[in-house]
Design an enzyme around this catalytic site. Sequence first.
Site, short mmCIF file in Angstrom:
data_model
loop_
_atom_site.label_atom_id
_atom_site.label_comp_id
_atom_site.label_asym_id
_atom_site.label_seq_id
_atom_site.Cartn_x
_atom_site.Cartn_y
_atom_site.Cartn_z
N CYS A 1 0.84 -1.20 0.00
CA CYS A 1 0.00 0.00 0.00
C CYS A 1 0.87 1.25 0.00
O CYS A 1 1.41 1.65 1.05
CB CYS A 1 -0.91 -0.01 1.23
SG CYS A 1 -1.86 1.51 1.41
N CYS B 1 -0.27 4.14 2.24
CA CYS B 1 0.01 3.96 3.67
C CYS B 1 1.49 4.20 3.96
O CYS B 1 1.84 4.77 4.99
CB CYS B 1 -0.35 2.55 4.13
SG CYS B 1 -1.83 1.87 3.40
N ASP B 2 2.38 3.75 3.11
CA ASP B 2 3.80 3.66 3.48
C ASP B 2 4.75 4.56 2.71
O ASP B 2 5.94 4.63 3.07
CB ASP B 2 4.27 2.19 3.31
CG ASP B 2 3.51 1.24 4.21
OD1 ASP B 2 3.03 1.71 5.26
OD2 ASP B 2 3.37 0.06 3.88
#
Length: 305
Positions: free
Chosen positions: A134, A137-138
Amino acid sequence: MKKDYEVVIIGGGPAGLSAGLYTSRARLSSLLIEKMGVGGQIADAERVDNYPGFPEGISGFELGQLMHQQATKYGLETLLAEVTGIELHEGQKEVKTTEGNFATKAVIIANGSERRKLGIPGEEKFTGKGVSYCATCDAPFFTEKPVAVVGGGDAAITEALYLTKFASKVTVIHRRDQLRASRILQEKAFSETKMEFLWNTVVEEIKGENVVQRIRLRQVKTGEESTLGISGIFISVGLKPNTDYLKGVLPLDAAGYIITNDRMETEIPAIFAAGDIRRNSARQAITAAGDGATAAIYARKFITE
Ligand SMILES: Cc1cc2nc3c(=O)[nH]c(=O)nc-3n(C[C@H](O)[C@H](O)[C@H](O)COP(=O)(O)OP(=O)(O)OC[C@H]3O[C@@H](n4cnc5c(N)ncnc54)[C@H](O)[C@@H]3O)c2cc1C
């Protein structure tokens, strides 16, 4: 057994939230069960430009929150729990969850799919330590660092484009000699100076000490091996339907997707399926939302007629 509902919806992505909007507006007592947080996969999209009604685009997270807000306004209840099974009883279904079991007249299964893994050495060991599924997200963890994206579809190229805002370089590794992503995404990707492409190439192994440092690659046509130094690898090689808990309950196709007719009915009366979890789904937020509405309309017909 906990409280009874007329409809239980499994999954809080666009399909489940749209189903919940329609069932609650139809004044059916409705419970939506979501295991992580509402929004589903679309919450991972930094920007959604193809959902009608938002000419300037909208963040995927915000879109999910708005859908939930709208359905809740009409009485949809939401439970944070994982559904672990469905049991069929005379005249009703029982939905089993980590927070208790619920009896219901109809079930709408809308719990989508999850990212496929590569299944190569190092992938599991370094998940969260440089291996990610993701980008939204990261990505900030990889500011000014080189990263790779594995895959060539819409999701992979969307992730790669997002990563260019953070990483020093983004290498897209694709096992074919051309992308599957839509033309508009390809145009953006090919004009992005931070992006490079390795065609006909697969990742064989992810290596490092405590975190990812390099990957071993193989050119599929020549068999030639090479190593690429990177700090992060984002894997986006397709989806796997979340139907393990349904084996033996419902007929699934060979890839595990739920088979429905065009009313979103499965072979079992009063069990409907909607969104990415369905065979032949177009796997878009708008089609998932459309499926959810259709499933809700026929669930209401089933219950009231
Ligand atoms: C990075 C990314 C970018 C994308 N960009 C776009 C875009 O720009 N436009 C577009 O149209 N589409 C886009 N998509 C695709 C879109 O997000 C999906 O097609 C859509 O979210 C599918 O909706 P769904 O409701 O069927 O399933 P999902 O969104 O997968 O939602 C399913 C939900 O069910 C939950 N769940 C799973 N198992 C259980 C269980 N056992 N019990 C309880 N809950 C469970 C999950 O946590 C999840 O919240 C993108 C996807 C990704 C990953």
